[in-house]
Design a protein around this motif. Structure first.
Motif, PDB file in Angstrom:
ATOM      1  N   ILE A 242       0.716  -1.458  -0.213  1.00 26.37           N
ATOM      2  CA  ILE A 242       0.020  -0.328  -0.361  1.00 26.37           C
ATOM      3  C   ILE A 242       1.060   1.289  -0.330  1.00 26.37           C
ATOM      4  CG2 ILE A 242      -2.195  -0.628   1.146  1.00 26.37           C
ATOM      5  CD1 ILE A 242      -1.057   0.046   3.838  1.00 26.37           C
ATOM      6  N   PRO A 243       0.654   1.960  -0.360  1.00 31.88           N
ATOM      7  CA  PRO A 243       1.054   3.712  -0.600  1.00 31.88           C
ATOM      8  C   PRO A 243       1.725   4.404   1.335  1.00 31.88           C
ATOM      9  CG  PRO A 243      -0.781   3.650  -1.819  1.00 31.88           C
ATOM     10  CD  PRO A 243      -0.588   2.820  -0.632  1.00 31.88           C
ATOM     11  N   GLY A 244       3.407   4.219   0.724  1.00 34.78           N
ATOM     12  CA  GLY A 244       3.642   4.617   2.459  1.00 34.78           C
ATOM     13  C   GLY A 244       3.921   3.656   3.160  1.00 34.78           C
ATOM     14  N   SER A 245       4.054   2.205   2.571  1.00 35.77           N
ATOM     15  CA  SER A 245       4.058   1.395   3.632  1.00 35.77           C
ATOM     16  C   SER A 245       5.578   0.684   4.184  1.00 35.77           C
ATOM     17  CB  SER A 245       3.571  -0.405   2.594  1.00 35.77           C
ATOM     18  OG  SER A 245       4.622   0.133   1.656  1.00 35.77           O
ATOM     19  N   TYR A 246       5.289   0.196   5.200  1.00 33.11           N
ATOM     20  CA  TYR A 246       6.519  -0.064   5.579  1.00 33.11           C
ATOM     21  C   TYR A 246       6.666  -1.624   5.757  1.00 33.11           C
ATOM     22  CZ  TYR A 246       6.110   2.963   8.503  1.00 33.11           C
ATOM     23  OH  TYR A 246       5.408   5.006   9.437  1.00 33.11           O
ATOM     24  N   VAL A 247       8.388  -2.250   5.535  1.00 27.05           N
ATOM     25  CA  VAL A 247       8.991  -3.200   5.302  1.00 27.05           C
ATOM     26  C   VAL A 247       9.518  -3.183   7.018  1.00 27.05           C
ATOM     27  CG1 VAL A 247      11.702  -5.159   5.479  1.00 27.05           C
ATOM     28  CG2 VAL A 247      10.403  -3.709   3.644  1.00 27.05           C
ATOM     29  N   THR A 248       8.472  -4.628   7.274  1.00 29.02           N
ATOM     30  CA  THR A 248       8.398  -5.046   9.267  1.00 29.02           C
ATOM     31  C   THR A 248       9.164  -5.773   9.662  1.00 29.02           C
ATOM     32  OG1 THR A 248       6.125  -3.844   8.913  1.00 29.02           O
ATOM     33  CG2 THR A 248       6.922  -4.257  11.583  1.00 29.02           C
ATOM     34  N   THR A 259       6.070 -10.827  18.643  1.00 29.07           N
ATOM     35  CA  THR A 259       6.707  -9.209  18.292  1.00 29.07           C
ATOM     36  C   THR A 259       6.950  -8.709  17.374  1.00 29.07           C
ATOM     37  OG1 THR A 259       6.550 -10.025  20.315  1.00 29.07           O
ATOM     38  CG2 THR A 259       7.308  -8.067  20.191  1.00 29.07           C
ATOM     39  N   GLU A 260       6.436  -7.210  17.198  1.00 34.15           N
ATOM     40  CA  GLU A 260       6.801  -6.440  15.931  1.00 34.15           C
ATOM     41  C   GLU A 260       8.112  -5.600  16.826  1.00 34.15           C
ATOM     42  OE1 GLU A 260       6.159  -2.164  14.650  1.00 34.15           O
ATOM     43  OE2 GLU A 260       4.021  -3.493  14.191  1.00 34.15           O
ATOM     44  N   VAL A 261       9.196  -5.913  16.006  1.00 28.79           N
ATOM     45  CA  VAL A 261      10.686  -5.041  16.448  1.00 28.79           C
ATOM     46  C   VAL A 261      10.793  -3.662  16.006  1.00 28.79           C
ATOM     47  CG1 VAL A 261      11.294  -7.322  17.412  1.00 28.79           C
ATOM     48  CG2 VAL A 261      11.785  -6.895  15.397  1.00 28.79           C
ATOM     49  N   ASP A 262      10.431  -3.938  14.445  1.00 30.22           N
ATOM     50  CA  ASP A 262      11.224  -2.999  13.927  1.00 30.22           C
ATOM     51  C   ASP A 262      10.362  -2.460  12.388  1.00 30.22           C
ATOM     52  OD1 ASP A 262      12.292  -0.097  13.085  1.00 30.22           O
ATOM     53  OD2 ASP A 262      13.985  -0.940  12.899  1.00 30.22           O
ATOM     54  N   LYS A 263       9.841  -1.320  12.416  1.00 30.79           N
ATOM     55  CA  LYS A 263       9.578  -1.377  10.585  1.00 30.79           C
ATOM     56  C   LYS A 263      10.198   0.029  10.436  1.00 30.79           C
ATOM     57  CE  LYS A 263       5.576   1.498  12.429  1.00 30.79           C
ATOM     58  NZ  LYS A 263       4.120   1.486  12.606  1.00 30.79           N
ATOM     59  N   ILE A 264      10.459  -0.005   8.860  1.00 31.52           N
ATOM     60  CA  ILE A 264      11.334   1.127   8.400  1.00 31.52           C
ATOM     61  C   ILE A 264      10.544   1.772   6.574  1.00 31.52           C
ATOM     62  CG2 ILE A 264      12.651  -0.618   6.700  1.00 31.52           C
ATOM     63  CD1 ILE A 264      15.061   1.509   7.572  1.00 31.52           C
ATOM     64  N   GLN A 265      11.088   2.985   6.499  1.00 33.27           N
ATOM     65  CA  GLN A 265      10.799   2.975   4.733  1.00 33.27           C
ATOM     66  C   GLN A 265      11.418   3.012   4.379  1.00 33.27           C
ATOM     67  OE1 GLN A 265       7.650   5.846   6.470  1.00 33.27           O
ATOM     68  NE2 GLN A 265       6.217   4.469   5.792  1.00 33.27           N
ATOM     69  N   HIS A 301      20.577  -6.476  13.123  1.00 35.44           N
ATOM     70  CA  HIS A 301      19.939  -6.472  14.109  1.00 35.44           C
ATOM     71  C   HIS A 301      18.509  -6.007  13.520  1.00 35.44           C
ATOM     72  CE1 HIS A 301      23.503  -5.867  16.892  1.00 35.44           C
ATOM     73  NE2 HIS A 301      24.234  -5.838  15.095  1.00 35.44           N
ATOM     74  N   PRO A 302      17.915  -6.896  13.786  1.00 31.09           N
ATOM     75  CA  PRO A 302      15.879  -6.849  13.251  1.00 31.09           C
ATOM     76  C   PRO A 302      15.154  -5.731  13.655  1.00 31.09           C
ATOM     77  CG  PRO A 302      16.573  -9.164  13.418  1.00 31.09           C
ATOM     78  CD  PRO A 302      17.835  -8.218  14.116  1.00 31.09           C
ATOM     79  N   ASP A 303      15.647  -5.308  15.376  1.00 34.35           N
ATOM     80  CA  ASP A 303      15.236  -4.392  15.733  1.00 34.35           C
ATOM     81  C   ASP A 303      15.633  -3.314  15.391  1.00 34.35           C
ATOM     82  OD1 ASP A 303      17.992  -5.358  17.064  1.00 34.35           O
ATOM     83  OD2 ASP A 303      16.991  -4.690  19.027  1.00 34.35           O
ATOM     84  N   ASN A 304      16.455  -3.354  14.515  1.00 33.56           N
ATOM     85  CA  ASN A 304      17.247  -0.978  13.803  1.00 33.56           C
ATOM     86  C   ASN A 304      17.649  -1.301  12.879  1.00 33.56           C
ATOM     87  OD1 ASN A 304      18.021   0.708  13.930  1.00 33.56           O
ATOM     88  ND2 ASN A 304      20.549   0.691  15.626  1.00 33.56           N
TER      89      ASN A 304
END
Length: 791
Positions: A242-248, A259-265, A301-304
């Motif tokens: 979707i527009p403005g989506s993340y890799v999570t 548990t979600e540990v990070d997400k990034i655009q 580091h999946p959380d960063n």
């Protein structure tokens, strides 16, 4: 069918896209004229020859990319025409699905490079329902083929055994509870991306005849497109289409506690869409990111997670679902392929640079409390982060080096820590403690930067890093005072007609509550402040007004501008009617509207020029009647000095223009008027003006040698790389000579200390293209002002 291919020169693409690309090098491109591309996959034979398998709207293209700079199309395997095509390999076989029928395409690759036998396999289940399509497919380590998103078995997953027969694999079972868009399978576990349900389901497929649900959760965008699992099975990465989506990133080590540990655009704040995420060695997420092309994230580091590479394969205007569809990064050579929907196959060479990470906590110096919502900025980069509820932050960047890191929060004094060493593949721990800010009374003066004289009634606008702002006007003695002013770092913009608007930074603390704002003399107005321009005329609508312009467009062009000039202060300009709506609702109608400046005393100017940007828009681009007419007036004479129509001037854009005052009037007390005239009521006509200023040498008189003894020149002008300014002050006894370079909006750009009496300096090498003013200053007095242009 004959299909023609063209190799696009590497230099063309790499030069065009270089500003957006890093850590991914362009090698070659094969377009497919008249066809679109979908996904891609790779195959390497026993001799080490590397092949790209490219899904196209006509079938599958097989390309030898062993020489990445000279790829060669070996075969074009035709199959059911389809916009969607996904490909995977098993042994020396390749399999391709599509959503438009014709069954599963099976290609035996063992005969490459000589030939590719092909088969079209159609499966009929025991109830006679024919499998004729599939959105995606996956082949696990056990040789089981999973086809998902087809018009069968509830559009879930259908499972086949390739080990028994790779060409006609027997049916093993199906999962039909939900539509599955894409899947990843390993260790008898299927990670099903269910895009329309916005969730990821984890399904036990150890018994394909009876799959069972293990866990499920919704992804941030509720439009789960695909997923990829780390080799240890502890972390999973997803993309929402979707527009403005993340890799999570998720910790999935305990399925009852995902548990979600990070997400990034890729580019925060935009509507760019993440499509497919893949993992390389559990260290890098390689993402097909539509309009942003191929994007690399360091996920060790999946959380960063940190962005460490990018290559944009689509250079045209992007509407969201353009650009890179698929990517394959696992060739033994280290090269990578990407499939671009419109522009074909790209071969790239990545440079896998691990991120330089920084993490820490922020506390209150008084109480020791952990502070959430603290903005953490690595200066001179685009890296921003905020502390979470535990007062922690985690971020990083692609390049190692020494950086300054700034911590800001409302109610606290901003803190900057310099010389922070960030190193590739390492995590730097940097904690900070912030001092609570206090309220003070801010007192200040606004003075002339050359003479020190006070500037009465100057306008000032203060803003902090948190969006807070306040305005104040100095009194007749140039003084201003603001009670209950919160300490911190502020940007202040100050201006007054007869002086140039300037922006500066102030650090206000209990020890610094008295400030002096200086402005150079001159005329510059980008309409950030109301400096007293007046409107008059006979038009019934579309009168000049100072405002943030509201664009009105007819087709693809804005007739009234949507934005003011980009490189000035604020967002205001003067435009003719700003009501928005339909183009004809508030355009110039029924006569003319005149915009007249306050008086300008140009008596001390030598060869002054009036410069400005204008905008003209009309529904008739060959219009010779509706016009912007510019007049100069000294109160006695009012010559017409310029006229712009859509027939003689570019339309729908900001256009720079300058006028030599000497060509029309002697320098003195003058005003300028911009008159927008509507001669054709049936046409839509709009006009706008922005960034008005006066250039030219100024003879200051007091204490300055005769003007014939003062010289100031620049060569070359215009220039491309750098230029040389040469001068003579006319005073051998001068003790302090400097040359100040300011940009077109009056902001200091460079300052040079020069030799007394005469000499030269080389300047401009590190400045961007633009218009600059050079000021020759001797013992604190401005002797000459000169304009220069860097192209």
């Amino acid at each position: 069918m004959k299909i023609f291919f063209t190799i696009i020169a590497a230099a063309c693409l790499s030069l065009t896209a270089s500003a957006q690309n890093f850590n991914l090098d362009f090698r070659s491109n094969i377009p497919y004229p008249g066809y679109t591309c979908s996904s891609c996959w790779g195959y390497t034979d026993d001799d080490g020859t590397e092949y790209a398998l490219v899904g196209t709207s006509f079938g599958v293209s097989i390309v030898d990319i062993t020489d990445p700079d000279n790829p060669e199309v070996k075969f074009n395997v035709l199959h059911t025409p389809s916009f969607w095509r996904e490909i995977k390999t098993y042994g020396h076989y390749a399999y391709a699905t599509n959503e438009d029928g014709g069954g599963l395409l099976v290609m035996d690759l063992q005969y490459l490079p000589d030939s590719v036998p092909q088969y079209s396999f159609v499966y009929t289940d025991p109830n006679g329902f024919q499998q004729n399509d599939g959105h995606e497919l996956w082949i696990d380590e056990k040789g089981r083929l999973f086809i998902v998103g087809g018009a069968y078995w509830g559009a879930g997953a259908t499972i086949f055994d390739l080990t028994a027969d790779p060409i006609n694999p027997p049916f093993l079972g199906a999962y039909e509870n939900h539509y599955i868009h894409s899947t990843y399978v390993r260790n008898d576990t299927m990670w099903a991306s269910e895009i329309f349900d916005g969730q990821l389901e984890v399904i036990d497929v150890s018994n394909p005849a009876s799959p069972s649900l293990m866990a499920s959760w919704h992804t941030p965008g509720n439009f789960t497109h695909n997923s990829w699992l780390t080799s240890d099975g502890n972390h999973l990465f997803t993309a929402d289409e979707i527009p403005g989506s993340y890799v999570t990133a998720y910790d999935v080590s305990e399925l009852d506690n995902v548990t979600e540990v990070d997400k990034i655009q890729s580019t925060p704040g935009t509507s760019v869409i993440a499509h497919n995420v893949h993992l390389l060695n559990d260290t890098f997420a390689v993402v097909a990111y539509y309009c942003d092309g191929v994007v690399l994230f360091d996920v060790a580091h999946p959380d960063n997670m940190v962005k460490v590479g990018s290559y944009d394969t689509y250079l045209s205007a992007c509407n969201g679902y353009n650009g890179t569809w698929g990517v394959y990064p696992w060739f033994p050579s280290g090269n990578m392929i990407a499939s671009n929907i419109e522009d074909g196959l790209f071969v790239l060479t990545p440079h896998y640079t691990q991120a330089s990470r920084i993490e820490g906590t922020v506390t209150d110096t008084t109480t020791g409390a952990l502070l959430n919502g603290v903005s953490v900025e690595i200066l001179s980069t685009d890296v921003y982060e905020s502390t979470d509820l535990s007062g922690e932050y985690k971020t990083g960047l692609a390049e190692s080096g020494l950086y300054s890191v700034t911590f800001t929060k409302v109610g606290y004094i901003t803190k900057t820590i310099d010389n922070v060493s960030l190193n590739s593949g390492e995590v730097t721990i940097l904690d900070a403690a912030l001092v609570p800010s206090v309220l003070v009374t801010l007192n200040g003066m606004v003075t002339d930067s050359a003479t020190g004289a006070v500037i009465p009634n100057a306008h000032l606008f203060f803003s902090d890093q948190f969006g807070g702002s306040m305005s104040v006007t100095a009194d007749g003695g140039g003084h201003f005072s603001i009670a209950s002013f919160q300490t911190g770092i502020y940007d202040v913009i100050a201006g007054k007609w007869g002086h140039q608007t300037r922006k500066s930074s102030l650090s206000i603390s209990p020890l610094n509550t008295d400030v002096n704002i200086t402005l150079p003399s001159g005329y510059y107005d980008d309409f950030y402040f109301d400096e007293g321009w007046t409107e008059s005329g006979t038009a019934t609508t579309g009168l000049w007004e100072r405002a943030n312009p509201v664009g009105t467009n007819l087709g693809i062009n804005f007739i009234n501008p949507e934005d003011d000039l980009a490189d000035d202060f604020g967002a205001n300009c003067f435009d003719t009617g700003n009501g928005g709506g339909n183009p004809s609702d508030d355009d110039v109608d029924g006569g003319y509207t005149a915009l007249t400046s306050p008086a300008m005393d140009l008596s001390d100017y030598v060869h002054p020029k009036i410069a400005f940007h204008y905008w003209i828009g009309s529904t008739v681009t060959t219009n010779t009647e509706d016009s912007i007419i510019v007049y100069l007036s000294n109160g006695i004479e009012s010559p017409r000095v310029a006229a712009f129509t859509t027939a003689n001037s570019p339309s729908y854009e900001w256009v720079y223009h300058e006028i030599n005052v000497d060509d029309f009037l002697s320098p003195g007390v003058l005003v300028v008027s911009f008159v927008a005239v509507d001669h054709s009521p049936e046409n839509v006509f709009e006009a706008a003006v922005d960034q008005f200023y006066v250039t030219g040498e100024i003879s200051t008189g007091t204490g300055v040698a005769n003007s014939s003894e003062v010289s100031f020149g620049n060569f070359p002008n215009p220039f491309i790389d750098q230029s040389t300014a040469f001068y003579q002050t006319g005073d051998v006894h001068s003790t302090s000579v400097s040359i100040e370079v300011v940009n077109a909006v009056g902001q200091p750009a460079e300052t040079y200390t020069a030799l007394p009496a005469s000499g030269s300096i080389t300047w401009g090498k590190n400045l961007p293209a633009g218009i600059y003013l050079l000021r020759l200053i001797s013992d604190g007095q401005v002797l000459r002002i000169m304009k220069a242009v860097k192209n």
